[in-house]
Design an enzyme around this catalytic site. Structure first.
Site, PDB file in Angstrom:
ATOM      1  N   LEU A  31       0.936  -1.240   0.092  1.00  0.00           N
ATOM      2  CA  LEU A  31       0.193  -0.150   0.032  1.00  0.00           C
ATOM      3  C   LEU A  31       0.939   1.191   0.047  1.00  0.00           C
ATOM      4  O   LEU A  31       0.347   2.312  -0.511  1.00  0.00           O
ATOM      5  CB  LEU A  31      -0.995  -0.045   1.180  1.00  0.00           C
ATOM      6  N   GLY A  32       2.106   1.234   0.487  1.00  0.00           N
ATOM      7  CA  GLY A  32       2.860   2.408   0.565  1.00  0.00           C
ATOM      8  C   GLY A  32       3.958   2.430   1.748  1.00  0.00           C
ATOM      9  O   GLY A  32       4.063   1.164   2.356  1.00  0.00           O
ATOM     10  N   ASP A 147       0.651  13.289  17.461  1.00  0.00           N
ATOM     11  CA  ASP A 147       0.740  13.526  16.006  1.00  0.00           C
ATOM     12  C   ASP A 147      -0.862  13.575  15.359  1.00  0.00           C
ATOM     13  O   ASP A 147      -0.987  12.921  14.310  1.00  0.00           O
ATOM     14  CB  ASP A 147       1.601  12.440  15.437  1.00  0.00           C
TER      15      ASP A 147
END
Length: 387
Positions: A31-32, A147
């Protein structure tokens, strides 16, 4: 799309090919990759379902801190069971690399969802209320995400939101020394960032992150409010093209006045408090902030003005009007026909009975009142007046 923290960058390590077995999971596609690892779509052979598997970059395999950070992410997520936080299924190692298997989400990032089309501010707020609810669940476990940003939030095809990517999550009290006689510390008791290190995304970082001070749930609240400000107004609340310039603007509380977009002014009041420099003066919790935003949507959303809503409002206002007219009218008639003498005492009595009747009507109809848009609006203002 699965993980908003991933991008199209290639890993510096060896690729994991389709068909590779990672524990009980068979890799289907990549996917990445991001700063910490690669993310794959995989098949869970035991439970017959698609999952997402995140594997730490091989180039960081020798880093104990990096492996511990990924295990921390898995451990934090595994302890949560919330509709707006991604679910973790398994954690382990593959060829010396740490991996976590989690819920596969077919959807897009919150940033992509916002960019797709112009959305009513009430719809945006409803999504952010879900996000705030997920963050509250995280905070109740004693952790801070650190984050919070649109890229770390996914919305699936049904419109359900999930918070993801807990690579930066850490215990609130992590830096406190363990008590005497404590057992061997677990993963969550191992500090991952040296004192003075900055961790986070500068665009959304809180003042305490810029200042290298301990983070708290109020730090996530600040980042949340930055993201919501951008989503509603289309611009950042603090300007600065460089890290230093952005930090200076945040620490100087140089909050930009937003462009005119026809939004209620109360929204900006809520955001201004969440974006204060001193974390102790922000909203007391994400739960309080979520409740405020929910009430704000409910008090303005025209979709809520349905027939049942109008009936409630007519009943409440009708009773109030009748009470205001009936009590003084009754006593005025008694004065005119001479049953009661018009004195200062009787006049004061009429005023007192009018106020008492008003309170009695509101008490009797309190359920209808609290569910009416007018009641919600006044309740919202009352909350805003509280320090």
């Amino acid at each position: 799309m699965l993980d908003a923290s991933v991008d199209s960058a290639e890993s510096d390590g060896a690729d994991i090919e389709a068909g590779t077995e990672i524990g009980r999971f068979v890799v289907l596609s990549r996917l990445g990759a991001g700063g910490m690892g690669q993310v794959f779509e995989a098949y869970d052979r035991e439970l017959d379902r698609r999952v997402a598997v995140k594997v730490l970059h091989e180039r960081r395999g020798a880093s104990a801190d990096a492996q511990t950070r990924l295990l921390r992410e898995a451990q934090a997520l595994a302890r949560l069971s919330h509709p707006h936080v991604v679910s973790v299924y398994d954690v382990g190692r593959h060829d010396g690399q740490v991996y976590i298997a989690m819920e596969f989400i077919q959807g897009q990032t919150l940033g992509g969802w916002l960019a797709d089309q112009d959305r009513p501010w009430t719809e945006v707020l409803r999504v952010f209320v879900d996000m705030a609810s997920g963050l509250q669940a995280i905070h109740e476990l004693g952790f801070v995400h650190r984050d919070v940003k649109p890229e770390n939030v996914l919305i699936d095809a049904e419109g359900r939101l999930r918070i993801i990517d807990f690579g930066l999550a850490r215990a609130v009290a992590e830096s406190e020394s363990s008590s005497e006689g404590a057992t061997e510390p677990g993963l969550f008791d191992t500090p991952l960032t040296q004192t003075g290190a900055i961790v986070g995304t500068p665009r959304y970082m809180s003042p305490e992150q810029y200042q290298r001070r301990p983070v708290t749930p109020a730090s996530d609240q600040f980042s949340f409010c930055v993201a919501l400000y951008e989503a509603l107004y289309g611009t950042a609340p603090f300007l600065g093209k460089t890290f230093t310039a952005r930090a200076a603007a945040v620490l100087a509380e140089e909050l930009q006045e937003p462009p005119e977009r026809g939004l209620p002014g109360e929204i900006l009041d809520v955001l201004k408090r969440g974006l204060r420099l001193d974390p102790l003066t922000r909203w007391t919790s994400m739960e309080e902030l979520a409740d405020l935003l929910h009430k704000l949507v409910a008090s303005h959303d025209p979709e809520l003005d349905d027939p049942e809503e109008r009936r409630r409002r007519r009943i409440v206002l009708g009773l109030v009007v009748i009470m205001i007219l009936a009590v003084p009218g009754l006593f005025t008639g008694l004065f005119l026909i001479g049953v009661l003498p018009f004195t200062a005492a009787t006049h004061a009595g009429v005023e007192g009975l009018t106020v008492l009747s008003f309170g009695l009507v509101l008490w009797v109809t309190r359920a209808l009142w609290s569910e009416s848009r007018l009641g919600r609006r006044l309740s919202w203002y009352a909350m805003m007046l509280a320090p």
